[in-house]
Enzyme design. Structure first.
Site, PDB file in Angstrom:
ATOM      1  N   ASP A   9      -1.699 -35.299 -63.729  1.00 24.66           N
ATOM      2  CA  ASP A   9      -2.464 -34.792 -64.870  1.00 24.66           C
ATOM      3  C   ASP A   9      -3.133 -35.906 -65.653  1.00 24.66           C
ATOM      4  O   ASP A   9      -2.967 -36.018 -66.882  1.00 24.66           O
ATOM      5  CB  ASP A   9      -1.564 -33.975 -65.799  1.00 24.66           C
ATOM      6  CG  ASP A   9      -0.712 -32.973 -65.059  1.00 24.66           C
ATOM      7  OD1 ASP A   9      -1.238 -32.313 -64.161  1.00 24.66           O
ATOM      8  OD2 ASP A   9       0.491 -32.865 -65.363  1.00 24.66           O
TER       9      ASP A   9
ATOM     10  N   GLU B 263      -5.876 -23.320 -64.982  1.00 25.80           N
ATOM     11  CA  GLU B 263      -5.205 -24.251 -65.890  1.00 25.80           C
ATOM     12  C   GLU B 263      -5.978 -25.561 -65.968  1.00 25.80           C
ATOM     13  O   GLU B 263      -7.072 -25.690 -65.411  1.00 25.80           O
ATOM     14  CB  GLU B 263      -3.773 -24.497 -65.414  1.00 25.80           C
ATOM     15  CG  GLU B 263      -3.657 -25.038 -63.999  1.00 25.80           C
ATOM     16  CD  GLU B 263      -2.213 -25.074 -63.505  1.00 25.80           C
ATOM     17  OE1 GLU B 263      -1.353 -24.402 -64.118  1.00 25.80           O
ATOM     18  OE2 GLU B 263      -1.942 -25.772 -62.512  1.00 25.80           O
TER      19      GLU B 263
END
Length: 336
Positions: free
Chosen positions: A52, A234
């Site tokens: 991420d 997401e």
């Protein structure tokens, strides 16, 4: 993005071993079997567990942040250039600085995921992150501030920024400042807590210039509507272009082998957003060289995109990749 269940014991031991190494542990290109150009598009620039990724530039130094790994809540690496070499830095949010509402899940982890760091007008820095709330038994969003981009960050308050009973996990926060100076917070809302394949949305909430004061209701920007998304959208990243807005997102389960990144476009900030057909980043799009590409971030000048991809088997450590972008109006194009 979804990260449950935790990594395998083997992957965790590998990550812990890497953490013990001193000095720079990343490089512009990895040696050995992963020394690949991913079809001359994506390049592996951090060859260790760094999921991420979020990248900012402060006075010519690049700062990269990532999800917890190797005993670090918010990983930080710095470099003089996007392609590295990247140097490991101390934890930006040490456990002693976690707010009271953060606690261990059933596996004993606080789950500090998907950090997002941005600068504020007065020169301080704002950190958004997701962490586990034992009282609510879900992931919630927190905020912290620091004088330096490397931290250590101090919690902005005793309570989470976005949470609440009856909601699913709230994860993957992202900051966005529009051309008029107004600031917004984006995040993923899953109405089924950690439900694989559960319905998910990407939402936008206006906040004050401090990034901490909510100033209006949230707006749903995107929903999971396609079979290949497996109920999951997401990791939002919003980019302002002269023609309108581009919302990058990841879809499917992060460890499925079918995780991918796509984008949607709109002429207005609050939508409606139209998804581009297919996928922008996927294993097939990257010549089979990168599995599960996602969790992306677009650098400030929109000339590059960073994202993670599996270093070995799905569900294990994920390294940071870099690709160059050019633009055709609202449509990004990979160079290579």
């Amino acid at each position: 993005m979804q990260r449950f269940p935790r990594y395998s014991r083997r992957a965790t031991l590998i990550t812990a071993a890497l953490t013990l190494l001193s000095g720079p542990v990343t490089r512009a290109r990895a040696a050995g079997p992963r020394d690949t150009d991913a079809s001359d598009v994506a390049h592996l620039v951090i060859d260790r567990d760094f999921p991420d990724p979020d990248v900012i530039d402060v006075d010519g130094t690049r700062y990269a942040y990532a999800t917890n790994s190797g005993g670090t809540n918010v990983q930080v690496a710095t470099a003089d250039a996007l392609d590295g070499p990247w140097r490991r830095q101390p934890d930006a949010l040490p456990s002693s600085n976690l707010p009271e509402w953060v606690g261990p899940d059933a596996q004993g982890f606080p789950n500090v995921w998907a950090p997002d760091v941005s600068s504020r007008e007065e020169g301080t820095f704002l950190l958004y992150y997701s962490a586990f709330h034992p009282g609510n038994q879900q992931q919630c969003l927190g905020a912290a501030t620091a004088e330096s981009p490397g931290g250590p960050f101090v919690p902005a308050g005793p309570q989470p920024l976005v949470c609440g009973p009856g909601r699913g996990d709230i994860i993957d926060p992202a900051s966005f400042v529009d051309s008029d100076g107004c600031r917004y917070l984006l995040y993923k809302d899953s109405r089924g807590a950690r439900a694989r394949g559960g319905p998910a949305t990407i939402r936008l909430r206006p906040v004050a210039a401090d990034g901490l004061t909510q100033q209006g209701p949230e707006t749903v920007l995107l929903r999971s509507t396609r079979p290949e998304e497996a109920g999951i959208v997401e990791a939002p990243t919003l980019v302002r272009r002269p023609e309108g807005y581009v919302l990058f997102y990841s879809a499917n389960a992060f460890d499925s082998g079918r995780y991918f990144t796509n984008y949607a476009t709109s002429s207005a900030l609050t939508g409606p957003y139209t998804k581009a057909p297919g996928a922008f980043l996927s294993k097939d799009k990257l010549g089979g060289e990168v599995t599960d590409p996602g969790g992306q971030d677009v650098v400030a000048d929109a000339s590059h995109i960073v994202f993670h991809g599996d270093l070995a088997e799905p569900g294990g450590p994920r390294g940071m990749y870099l690709a160059e972008l050019r633009w055709n109006g609202l449509h990004p194009v990979l160079i290579g």
